[in-house]
Structure formats: structure tokens, C-alpha cells
Motif scaffolding. Structure first.
Motif, PDB file in Angstrom:
ATOM      1  N   LEU A 178       6.998  11.183   2.302  1.00 16.29           N
ATOM      2  CA  LEU A 178       7.359   9.774   2.488  1.00 16.29           C
ATOM      3  C   LEU A 178       8.631   9.475   1.702  1.00 16.29           C
ATOM      4  O   LEU A 178       8.674   9.576   0.488  1.00 16.29           O
TER       5      LEU A 178
ATOM      6  N   LEU B 148      -4.049   2.990   5.623  1.00 12.04           N
ATOM      7  CA  LEU B 148      -3.329   1.719   5.767  1.00 12.04           C
ATOM      8  C   LEU B 148      -4.147   0.725   6.593  1.00 12.04           C
ATOM      9  O   LEU B 148      -4.229  -0.457   6.247  1.00 12.04           O
TER      10      LEU B 148
ATOM     11  N   THR C 282       0.831  -1.198   0.000  1.00  9.88           N
ATOM     12  CA  THR C 282       0.000   0.000   0.000  1.00  9.88           C
ATOM     13  C   THR C 282       0.869   1.252   0.000  1.00  9.88           C
ATOM     14  O   THR C 282       0.548   2.232  -0.691  1.00  9.88           O
ATOM     15  N   LEU C 283       1.927   1.254   0.753  1.00 11.65           N
ATOM     16  CA  LEU C 283       2.841   2.407   0.749  1.00 11.65           C
ATOM     17  C   LEU C 283       3.452   2.607  -0.632  1.00 11.65           C
ATOM     18  O   LEU C 283       3.645   3.739  -1.088  1.00 11.65           O
ATOM     19  N   GLN C 284       3.745   1.528  -1.293  1.00 18.92           N
ATOM     20  CA  GLN C 284       4.387   1.620  -2.604  1.00 18.92           C
ATOM     21  C   GLN C 284       3.406   2.064  -3.690  1.00 18.92           C
ATOM     22  O   GLN C 284       3.754   2.861  -4.547  1.00 18.92           O
TER      23      GLN C 284
ATOM     24  N   LEU D 210       3.641   8.688   7.608  1.00 17.55           N
ATOM     25  CA  LEU D 210       3.042   7.421   8.037  1.00 17.55           C
ATOM     26  C   LEU D 210       1.892   7.656   9.006  1.00 17.55           C
ATOM     27  O   LEU D 210       0.868   6.961   8.948  1.00 17.55           O
TER      28      LEU D 210
ATOM     29  N   ILE E  28      -0.021   5.343  -1.516  1.00 17.65           N
ATOM     30  CA  ILE E  28       0.306   6.544  -0.756  1.00 17.65           C
ATOM     31  C   ILE E  28       1.261   7.403  -1.594  1.00 17.65           C
ATOM     32  O   ILE E  28       2.364   6.993  -1.925  1.00 17.65           O
TER      33      ILE E  28
ATOM     34  N   SER F  73       9.151  11.227   7.117  1.00 17.89           N
ATOM     35  CA  SER F  73       8.505   9.943   6.838  1.00 17.89           C
ATOM     36  C   SER F  73       7.609   9.510   7.988  1.00 17.89           C
ATOM     37  O   SER F  73       6.534   8.933   7.766  1.00 17.89           O
TER      38      SER F  73
ATOM     39  N   TYR G 134       9.820   0.043  10.822  1.00 16.63           N
ATOM     40  CA  TYR G 134      10.256   0.503   9.502  1.00 16.63           C
ATOM     41  C   TYR G 134      11.609   1.196   9.604  1.00 16.63           C
ATOM     42  O   TYR G 134      12.021   1.636  10.678  1.00 16.63           O
TER      43      TYR G 134
END
Length: 191
Positions: free
Chosen positions: A31, A75, A21-23, A68, A26, A64, A52
């Protein structure tokens, strides 16, 4: 009762979902290069801690962390949708200390190598304080036994020593005793 196998499976699945999901979803410019290293879920499956790392300096880490925190709701909803559990665990993001620990260990190893090199320099050309090998070996015992063969026998020919007649041990019934000049005569009348 807690099911640790289920908690581990859920933690692994949460790690994959959060990373994907971050990749993909978002798009926060704060980030940085975030890597999800580990996830731990409590025994009741209510809370998940996501560890992380961030590639960069302290400024990148704080930016970052803020990104997050702002993406936590997205997320969590994605985790709930993809895992299908009844209660979606709350997410807590923690900066992983593994890179700092690795750097500390590298520094300690470098200091140990330098100290070893210094000891090698001091020890170069030096000898042992005593013998090189102070322990007895079987070869040493054989050398001592060989030196004992040249010594005169003390009890071999004595009465009651158990020497058999005619075995080469001198006794009073076999003939004259050996002298220091040479071997004893055989006693067959050559006197």
C-alpha cells in the motif's frame, strides 16, 4: 424510492472511515501513498464505489490496487461497524482519473500559451488593416455638424419655410437681399 441526501451522507461517512482505516489499521507494505478522493453510493445503499489516487508510478498503482483488494473485507466490516446501517454496502475501488485529466489540461494550457506567444510575436509592430476604430462616435457627429454650419442655408428664408419675420432670415419684405460681397443693408434708408 431513493433518498439522495442519505446516500450522500453515507458516501461521505464511508470516505472518512476508509481513509482512517487505511491510515491506522492496514499495514500492507504494498500500500503506497493512497488518497481517497471521492465515494459514491447507489440509491439503494447496497454498493459503494471508492475513488482513490496513488502517489507514484504505474508499479506503485498496481501494488496499491492489489493491497486494497486484499483489505476489502476488513474495510467493509469497519464501514459496517462505524456507520450502523442495516446492510453494509459492498466496496469497489476505482483508480481516480483526476490526476491524469489535470496533466492533460496542463499540457493543453501550455500549448495554448505557446500559440498565444507566437501570435504576439507575429503581431508585434503590425497595424490595423483599416482604421483603428471603424465605428462612429458622437464626437464625429459634432465635427460633421460644425462643417455644415459654414454651408449656405437653402430653405431658411423661403416663403412657407416657417421663418418668423425679423428672425434674421432674409425675406423680400425686410429689405435688400444679402450679396456675396458682404452683409445685407439693414433697410433703414442708408442707400
Amino acid at each position: 424510492m431513493t433518498d439522495t441526501a442519505r446516500a450522500r451522507k453515507l458516501a461521505d461517512r464511508i470516505r472518512v472511515v476508509v481513509a482512517e482505516t487505511l491510515q491506522r489499521r492496514i499495514k500492507d507494505p504494498r500500500l503506497g501513498y493512497v488518497t481517497i478522493t471521492d465515494t459514491r453510493v447507489t440509491g439503494d445503499l447496497r454498493e459503494a464505489t471508492v475513488f482513490y489516487t496513488v502517489y507514484g508510478d504505474d508499479e506503485d498503482r498496481t501494488a496499491s490496487a492489489a493491497a486494497l483488494e486484499s483489505a476489502k473485507g476488513v474495510l467493509r466490516s469497519e464501514v459496517g461497524r462505524q456507520t450502523g446501517v442495516r446492510f453494509t454496502p459492498t466496496l469497489a475501488f476505482v483508480l481516480d482519473a483526476v490526476p491524469d485529466n489535470a496533466r492533460t489540461i496542463d499540457d493543453l494550457l501550455a500549448r495554448a500559451r505557446a500559440a498565444d506567444a507566437q501570435v504576439r510575436e507575429v503581431a508585434a509592430g503590425k497595424g490595423y488593416a483599416g482604421d483603428a476604430d471603424p465605428y462612429r462616435k458622437p464626437a464625429d457627429d459634432e465635427v460633421e455638424d460644425d462643417s455644415a454650419e459654414g454651408a449656405p442655408a437653402t430653405d431658411e428664408g423661403a416663403p412657407g419655410s416657417g421663418a418668423a419675420p425679423g428672425s434674421g432670415a432674409a425675406s423680400s419684405s425686410d429689405g435688400p437681399a444679402p450679396t456675396a460681397d458682404g452683409p445685407a443693408s439693414s433697410g433703414d434708408g442708408d442707400a
